[in-house]
Design a protein around this motif. Structure first.
Motif, PDB file in Angstrom:
ATOM      1  N   ILE A  31       8.071 -11.961  -1.458  1.00 38.04           N
ATOM      2  CA  ILE A  31       7.824 -12.858  -2.589  1.00 38.04           C
ATOM      3  C   ILE A  31       8.237 -12.123  -3.856  1.00 38.04           C
ATOM      4  O   ILE A  31       7.637 -11.131  -4.223  1.00 38.04           O
ATOM      5  N   PRO A  32       9.303 -12.586  -4.553  1.00 35.33           N
ATOM      6  CA  PRO A  32       9.742 -11.909  -5.775  1.00 35.33           C
ATOM      7  C   PRO A  32       8.709 -12.060  -6.888  1.00 35.33           C
ATOM      8  O   PRO A  32       7.804 -12.857  -6.784  1.00 35.33           O
ATOM      9  N   PRO A  33       8.881 -11.308  -7.999  1.00 32.49           N
ATOM     10  CA  PRO A  33       9.995 -10.412  -8.313  1.00 32.49           C
ATOM     11  C   PRO A  33       9.772  -8.997  -7.789  1.00 32.49           C
ATOM     12  O   PRO A  33       8.679  -8.657  -7.370  1.00 32.49           O
ATOM     13  N   PRO A  34      10.810  -8.162  -7.851  1.00 32.40           N
ATOM     14  CA  PRO A  34      10.643  -6.753  -7.475  1.00 32.40           C
ATOM     15  C   PRO A  34       9.652  -6.060  -8.399  1.00 32.40           C
ATOM     16  O   PRO A  34       9.497  -6.453  -9.560  1.00 32.40           O
ATOM     17  N   ARG A  35       8.995  -5.026  -7.857  1.00 30.32           N
ATOM     18  CA  ARG A  35       8.006  -4.303  -8.644  1.00 30.32           C
ATOM     19  C   ARG A  35       8.123  -2.813  -8.396  1.00 30.32           C
ATOM     20  O   ARG A  35       8.750  -2.386  -7.437  1.00 30.32           O
ATOM     21  N   ASP A  36       7.505  -2.062  -9.279  1.00 25.44           N
ATOM     22  CA  ASP A  36       7.373  -0.618  -9.105  1.00 25.44           C
ATOM     23  C   ASP A  36       5.942  -0.321  -8.659  1.00 25.44           C
ATOM     24  O   ASP A  36       4.998  -1.026  -9.033  1.00 25.44           O
ATOM     25  N   TYR A  37       5.779   0.784  -7.897  1.00 22.15           N
ATOM     26  CA  TYR A  37       4.462   1.163  -7.407  1.00 22.15           C
ATOM     27  C   TYR A  37       4.263   2.672  -7.536  1.00 22.15           C
ATOM     28  O   TYR A  37       5.225   3.450  -7.453  1.00 22.15           O
ATOM     29  N   TRP A  38       2.987   3.049  -7.672  1.00 28.26           N
ATOM     30  CA  TRP A  38       2.588   4.454  -7.700  1.00 28.26           C
ATOM     31  C   TRP A  38       1.567   4.717  -6.602  1.00 28.26           C
ATOM     32  O   TRP A  38       0.736   3.844  -6.292  1.00 28.26           O
ATOM     33  N   GLY A  39       1.616   5.915  -6.043  1.00 29.27           N
ATOM     34  CA  GLY A  39       0.571   6.366  -5.152  1.00 29.27           C
ATOM     35  C   GLY A  39      -0.626   6.862  -5.944  1.00 29.27           C
ATOM     36  O   GLY A  39      -0.592   6.945  -7.175  1.00 29.27           O
ATOM     37  N   GLN A  40      -1.681   7.246  -5.223  1.00 32.09           N
ATOM     38  CA  GLN A  40      -2.928   7.663  -5.870  1.00 32.09           C
ATOM     39  C   GLN A  40      -2.888   9.115  -6.318  1.00 32.09           C
ATOM     40  O   GLN A  40      -3.731   9.543  -7.099  1.00 32.09           O
ATOM     41  N   MET A  47      12.881   6.030  -4.230  1.00 37.95           N
ATOM     42  CA  MET A  47      11.605   6.636  -3.869  1.00 37.95           C
ATOM     43  C   MET A  47      11.595   8.039  -4.457  1.00 37.95           C
ATOM     44  O   MET A  47      12.613   8.749  -4.383  1.00 37.95           O
ATOM     45  N   GLY A  48      10.477   8.421  -5.042  1.00 34.55           N
ATOM     46  CA  GLY A  48      10.471   9.730  -5.683  1.00 34.55           C
ATOM     47  C   GLY A  48       9.085  10.297  -5.863  1.00 34.55           C
ATOM     48  O   GLY A  48       8.087   9.691  -5.474  1.00 34.55           O
ATOM     49  N   TRP A  49       9.074  11.492  -6.434  1.00 37.79           N
ATOM     50  CA  TRP A  49       7.840  12.210  -6.710  1.00 37.79           C
ATOM     51  C   TRP A  49       7.815  12.631  -8.167  1.00 37.79           C
ATOM     52  O   TRP A  49       8.798  13.153  -8.694  1.00 37.79           O
ATOM     53  N   TYR A  50       6.675  12.403  -8.793  1.00 35.59           N
ATOM     54  CA  TYR A  50       6.390  12.902 -10.126  1.00 35.59           C
ATOM     55  C   TYR A  50       5.203  13.841 -10.018  1.00 35.59           C
ATOM     56  O   TYR A  50       4.475  13.822  -9.025  1.00 35.59           O
ATOM     57  N   ARG A  51       4.999  14.647 -11.034  1.00 40.43           N
ATOM     58  CA  ARG A  51       3.818  15.498 -11.056  1.00 40.43           C
ATOM     59  C   ARG A  51       3.257  15.560 -12.471  1.00 40.43           C
ATOM     60  O   ARG A  51       3.975  15.389 -13.449  1.00 40.43           O
ATOM     61  N   GLN A  52       1.958  15.827 -12.520  1.00 40.03           N
ATOM     62  CA  GLN A  52       1.291  15.949 -13.804  1.00 40.03           C
ATOM     63  C   GLN A  52       0.290  17.097 -13.746  1.00 40.03           C
ATOM     64  O   GLN A  52      -0.650  17.067 -12.955  1.00 40.03           O
ATOM     65  N   ALA A  53       0.547  18.103 -14.566  1.00 42.20           N
ATOM     66  CA  ALA A  53      -0.357  19.240 -14.679  1.00 42.20           C
ATOM     67  C   ALA A  53      -1.356  18.959 -15.799  1.00 42.20           C
ATOM     68  O   ALA A  53      -1.085  18.159 -16.698  1.00 42.20           O
ATOM     69  N   TYR A  60       0.589  15.475  -7.659  1.00 41.81           N
ATOM     70  CA  TYR A  60       1.899  14.902  -7.331  1.00 41.81           C
ATOM     71  C   TYR A  60       1.729  13.427  -6.961  1.00 41.81           C
ATOM     72  O   TYR A  60       0.883  13.077  -6.125  1.00 41.81           O
ATOM     73  N   TYR A  61       2.538  12.595  -7.588  1.00 41.63           N
ATOM     74  CA  TYR A  61       2.453  11.148  -7.395  1.00 41.63           C
ATOM     75  C   TYR A  61       3.742  10.614  -6.777  1.00 41.63           C
ATOM     76  O   TYR A  61       4.836  10.915  -7.240  1.00 41.63           O
ATOM     77  N   CYS A  62       3.570   9.797  -5.765  1.00 43.77           N
ATOM     78  CA  CYS A  62       4.702   9.093  -5.182  1.00 43.77           C
ATOM     79  C   CYS A  62       5.043   7.883  -6.053  1.00 43.77           C
ATOM     80  O   CYS A  62       4.137   7.180  -6.534  1.00 43.77           O
ATOM     81  N   GLN A  98       0.853  -1.183   0.000  1.00 45.04           N
ATOM     82  CA  GLN A  98       0.000   0.000   0.000  1.00 45.04           C
ATOM     83  C   GLN A  98       0.894   1.240   0.000  1.00 45.04           C
ATOM     84  O   GLN A  98       1.893   1.298   0.717  1.00 45.04           O
ATOM     85  N   VAL A  99       0.511   2.207  -0.826  1.00 46.06           N
ATOM     86  CA  VAL A  99       1.248   3.471  -0.929  1.00 46.06           C
ATOM     87  C   VAL A  99       0.272   4.593  -0.612  1.00 46.06           C
ATOM     88  O   VAL A  99      -0.706   4.784  -1.327  1.00 46.06           O
ATOM     89  N   VAL A 100       0.534   5.333   0.446  1.00 55.75           N
ATOM     90  CA  VAL A 100      -0.379   6.385   0.905  1.00 55.75           C
ATOM     91  C   VAL A 100       0.345   7.718   0.900  1.00 55.75           C
ATOM     92  O   VAL A 100       1.415   7.843   1.491  1.00 55.75           O
ATOM     93  N   GLU A 101      -0.265   8.688   0.232  1.00 52.17           N
ATOM     94  CA  GLU A 101       0.306  10.032   0.163  1.00 52.17           C
ATOM     95  C   GLU A 101      -0.570  11.009   0.952  1.00 52.17           C
ATOM     96  O   GLU A 101      -1.776  10.805   1.082  1.00 52.17           O
ATOM     97  N   SER A 102       0.058  12.077   1.404  1.00 55.14           N
ATOM     98  CA  SER A 102      -0.683  13.156   2.048  1.00 55.14           C
ATOM     99  C   SER A 102       0.132  14.431   1.981  1.00 55.14           C
ATOM    100  O   SER A 102       1.315  14.393   1.614  1.00 55.14           O
ATOM    101  N   GLY A 103      -0.499  15.530   2.317  1.00 56.49           N
ATOM    102  CA  GLY A 103       0.219  16.790   2.421  1.00 56.49           C
ATOM    103  C   GLY A 103      -0.085  17.815   1.353  1.00 56.49           C
ATOM    104  O   GLY A 103       0.391  18.953   1.437  1.00 56.49           O
TER     105      GLY A 103
END
Length: 121
Positions: free
Chosen positions: A104-113, A34-40, A93-95, A3-8
């Motif tokens: 449990i493999p394999p590694p994965r990428d995740y995005w916040g909401q 770990m990072g932040w992206y944004r989309q206008a 802004y997306y985490c 679970q990926v939870v963003e706030s702020g």
């Protein structure tokens, strides 16, 4: 599962500050980046800032000197301190978590909401 939870996010006047939080939970062994992206509206999603497990950081040119990214590896949490905000920083802004090693493999990428940041007077 992870679970990926963003706030702020929120509404702030030009020149103001906001701090974004992103916390990941689940069967996580470690997270490489770990990072932040944004989309206008009407624009492509773009990298704002990222930090890898060794502590090295990357910033978009447009936010250098104004934004600071940090992470608490033990808590699987990443922060984005945003100062001197400008109207052009307005976006969702997306985490982003890259190469998340799980029990449990394999590694994965995740995005916040996503969390809305609006800079306006």
């Amino acid at each position: 599962q992870v679970q990926v939870v963003e706030s702020g996010g929120g509404l702030v006047q030009p020149g103001g500050s906001l701090r974004l939080y992103c916390a990941a939970s689940g069967n996580i062994v470690r997270i490489y980046s770990m990072g932040w992206y944004r989309q206008a509206p009407g624009k492509q999603r773009e990298l704002v800032a990222s930090i890898i497990s060794g502590g090295s950081t990357t910033y978009a040119e447009s936010v250098k000197g104004r934004f600071t990214i940090s992470r608490d590896t033990a808590k699987n949490t990443v922060y984005l301190q945003m100062n001197s905000l400008k109207p052009e920083d307005t976006a969702v802004y997306y985490c982003n978590l890259k190469n998340v090693v799980l029990l449990i493999p394999p590694p994965r990428d995740y995005w916040g909401q996503g969390t809305q940041v609006t800079v306006s007077s």
